[in-house]
Design an enzyme around this catalytic site. Sequence first.
Site, PDB file in Angstrom:
ATOM      1  N   ASP A 181       0.433  -7.762   1.426  1.00 51.35           N
ATOM      2  CA  ASP A 181       0.682  -6.287   1.546  1.00 51.35           C
ATOM      3  C   ASP A 181       2.068  -6.098   1.566  1.00 51.35           C
ATOM      4  O   ASP A 181       2.600  -5.534   2.500  1.00 51.35           O
ATOM      5  CB  ASP A 181       0.243  -5.677   2.870  1.00 51.35           C
ATOM      6  CG  ASP A 181       0.201  -4.239   3.000  1.00 51.35           C
ATOM      7  OD1 ASP A 181       0.322  -3.682   1.930  1.00 51.35           O
ATOM      8  OD2 ASP A 181       0.079  -3.734   3.905  1.00 51.35           O
ATOM      9  N   SER A 190       4.739   2.483   7.578  1.00 54.97           N
ATOM     10  CA  SER A 190       4.145   1.435   6.956  1.00 54.97           C
ATOM     11  C   SER A 190       5.470   1.012   6.067  1.00 54.97           C
ATOM     12  O   SER A 190       6.394   1.762   5.271  1.00 54.97           O
ATOM     13  CB  SER A 190       3.064   1.784   6.287  1.00 54.97           C
ATOM     14  OG  SER A 190       2.004   1.943   6.855  1.00 54.97           O
ATOM     15  N   HIS A 237       0.898  -1.354  -0.063  1.00 55.46           N
ATOM     16  CA  HIS A 237      -0.069  -0.019   0.192  1.00 55.46           C
ATOM     17  C   HIS A 237       0.936   1.188   0.010  1.00 55.46           C
ATOM     18  O   HIS A 237       0.586   2.202  -0.340  1.00 55.46           O
ATOM     19  CB  HIS A 237      -0.915  -0.119   1.200  1.00 55.46           C
ATOM     20  CG  HIS A 237      -0.517   0.369   2.524  1.00 55.46           C
ATOM     21  ND1 HIS A 237       0.030  -0.781   3.477  1.00 55.46           N
ATOM     22  CD2 HIS A 237       0.170   1.326   3.220  1.00 55.46           C
ATOM     23  CE1 HIS A 237       0.400  -0.346   4.574  1.00 55.46           C
ATOM     24  NE2 HIS A 237       0.560   0.970   4.442  1.00 55.46           N
TER      25      HIS A 237
END
Length: 506
Positions: A268, A350, A235
Amino acid sequence: MSTENEGTAVPADRSAPSVPPTPPAPPAAPPTPAASAETPEPPRSEPQAEPQAQPQAGSEPQAPTQPLPQAPAAEPAPAHAPAHAPTPVHAHMPPPSPAPAPVPDAAAGGWPPAPPVTPSWGMPAQPVPEAPRRRTGGLVAAVLVAALVAGGVGGGIGYWAASQRDDDPTASTTVSSGDSPASFKRDPGTVAAVAAKALPSVVTIQAKSGGTDGEGGTGTGFVYDKEGHIVTNNHVVASAADGGTLSVTFSNGKTYDAEVVGRAEGYDVAVIKLKNAPSNLAPLALGDSDRVAVGDSTIAIGAPFGLSNTVTTGIISAKNRPVASGDGSSGKNSYMSALQTDASINPGNSGGPLLDASGAVIGINSAIQSAGSGYGQSQAGSIGLGFAIPVNQAKNVAEQLIKTGKPVYPVIGATVNMQDKGEGATIAQQGTSGTPSVTPNGPAAKAGLKAGDVITAFGDHAIDSGPTLISEIWTHKPGDSVKITYERAGKTATATVTLGERTGDS
């Protein structure tokens, strides 16, 4: 330590007129009658014996066993070094009779000396300054303070510090530890040592879409190998995957362009590569996430809200935490059997590494639980519930992406209900688009599973929902054989499933 300048009056210039100095006021000496400006005071025939802690100026020692050096009128001898006095008097010699010192004329600025005192036994004797002779100038005998036997060193140090301050008004009076913080050596295993070693291998990623709006975001990644591959979250780079741009900035401020090698939306995980990778890349060491224990120390590095090279610490709060997270744009979730940590993780962390106490990567920071929202990458701040993809799983995915550019997923060949929770993962009555819920001749069919069966355990892990089952399946590889516990018509049964595979995101 020498205190030769302590309290010493500066002799007057011989060529200049004498300036009357301010007479010192001996603290313990008896009052001295004022001298007449015309008639000098006759010399005293006997010194007054009044012991005190410190001899007064102009006093004469009476102890027969103490050396009695005589100092020149212009410069006193150091109190601690009587051997340098010009005329030492040996201990076996009787002390000389006190020489009458003529009082300087008042017009020349003279003043009567204080009456002599006798020092206490064990104290250094006070040198007697020679009285000025045949001079009309105003030279004043220097006052030399004798150091106490027990406190001489401390007094000398105190005087030195004071003289430094007096000589240089800008000098600091603070006390230094002796070593500046920059020279401290951090022991291996400390947070500072781990961070210092890892930071050069952690990067901040700027992703921009290829559209006219130029949307994008900031995330984190880390150096995976010396060829320039960077591992991060899907992402983080998804917006730049189709015609967008990627740039990578290291902790030293150097920036490089990058391109997407492969993405795995379900895991992910993504791999990007520097277009002009430097030759001195230092990959981070990969740990073993299967051996992590609850309570182990953790260190997270990333760029929360764009603040690059941020280091936070915590512990492993839980293992095998089933998490379904989404990027908020695609509508599709990623599933992981996550490592939970209370290290502060925020949007921008992230893709960054979660390190153990040795500095090895044990996970990829991916999602947070935010107050008032579900798992994901919302802009809410950390509440101490962060989730990382175990590095063992991330490593398998990264290797697949580097080799083929596409992810490979292990599957059981059955569609499960993703809404029910708390009683296991129920195999749906029908698959997507009207397809069978159990793939004919697939792994589940071969193991004897049917629609309506409720899977309650996968290997050694309890299953309470469909997302939990998927998270556990994806911790394995295609071809692995796993024992499944399930319920059918109120009865418990077991079966062994050999996992199949699916290539790419569907």
